[in-house]
Design an enzyme around this catalytic site. Structure first.
Site, PDB file in Angstrom:
ATOM      1  N   ASP A  15       0.839  -1.194   0.000  1.00 48.54           N
ATOM      2  CA  ASP A  15       0.000   0.000   0.000  1.00 48.54           C
ATOM      3  C   ASP A  15       0.879   1.252   0.000  1.00 48.54           C
ATOM      4  O   ASP A  15       2.109   1.161  -0.134  1.00 48.54           O
ATOM      5  CB  ASP A  15      -0.960  -0.027   1.189  1.00 48.54           C
ATOM      6  CG  ASP A  15      -0.245  -0.071   2.537  1.00 48.54           C
ATOM      7  OD1 ASP A  15       0.957   0.268   2.614  1.00 48.54           O
ATOM      8  OD2 ASP A  15      -0.900  -0.441   3.526  1.00 48.54           O
ATOM      9  N   GLN A  16       0.270   2.393   0.166  1.00 49.39           N
ATOM     10  CA  GLN A  16       0.996   3.657   0.127  1.00 49.39           C
ATOM     11  C   GLN A  16       2.051   3.759   1.231  1.00 49.39           C
ATOM     12  O   GLN A  16       3.021   4.473   1.102  1.00 49.39           O
ATOM     13  CB  GLN A  16       0.002   4.818   0.234  1.00 49.39           C
ATOM     14  CG  GLN A  16       0.636   6.173  -0.012  1.00 49.39           C
ATOM     15  CD  GLN A  16      -0.390   7.286  -0.019  1.00 49.39           C
ATOM     16  OE1 GLN A  16      -1.530   7.086   0.382  1.00 49.39           O
ATOM     17  NE2 GLN A  16       0.013   8.454  -0.470  1.00 49.39           N
TER      18      GLN A  16
END
Length: 137
Positions: A15-16
């Site tokens: 994810d980010q």
């Protein structure tokens, strides 16, 4: 019986924050389970060709430490319980380099026909059922 399934964390799984997204653990459990069946001498494709399915009806996962991009992961899979109508697989997800436990979990499945009606695996696929009874951890 316990199996070890190894693979690297892919960029698309993060994810980010650079951490593996929680949704990937279900996919990793499936990879471990498929490998377990294969190493036990059971082809999931052959079982399904006989009209038998193993749908998931419950799953849990406890996250211990994050996995990150390019970590080498190992999913340790074992068969925890088996009955004529249900199975329960157990998983440990580890970082192979640091020998760190990342997550634990279980998936519960039912033996069904293609209409998702429960079946007695011992009667319908006794060869598969017998192999799995011997593989219980």
């Amino acid at each position: 019986m316990r199996t070890e399934t190894r693979f690297p964390v892919r960029y698309a799984e993060t994810d980010q924050m650079g951490v593996v997204h929680h949704s990937n653990y279900a996919v990793w459990f499936e990879a471990g389970r498929t490998d377990f069946l294969k190493k036990a001498g059971i082809s999931n494709t052959d079982v399904e060709a006989k009209g038998i399915l193993l749908p998931l009806y419950e799953m849990n996962c406890q996250f211990k430490s994050p996995a990150k991009y390019e970590d080498e992961i190992m999913v340790v899979t074992s068969l925890k319980k088996i009955s004529r109508v249900r199975l329960c697989f157990s998983y440990q997800v580890l970082n192979t380099v640091h020998h760190k436990l990342l997550a634990t979990g279980e998936t519960m499945h039912a033996w069904t026909d293609k209409a998702l009606k429960p079946v007695n695996a011992d009667k319908i696929i006794p060869d598969v059922y017998a192999v799995l009874c011997q593989a219980i951890d």
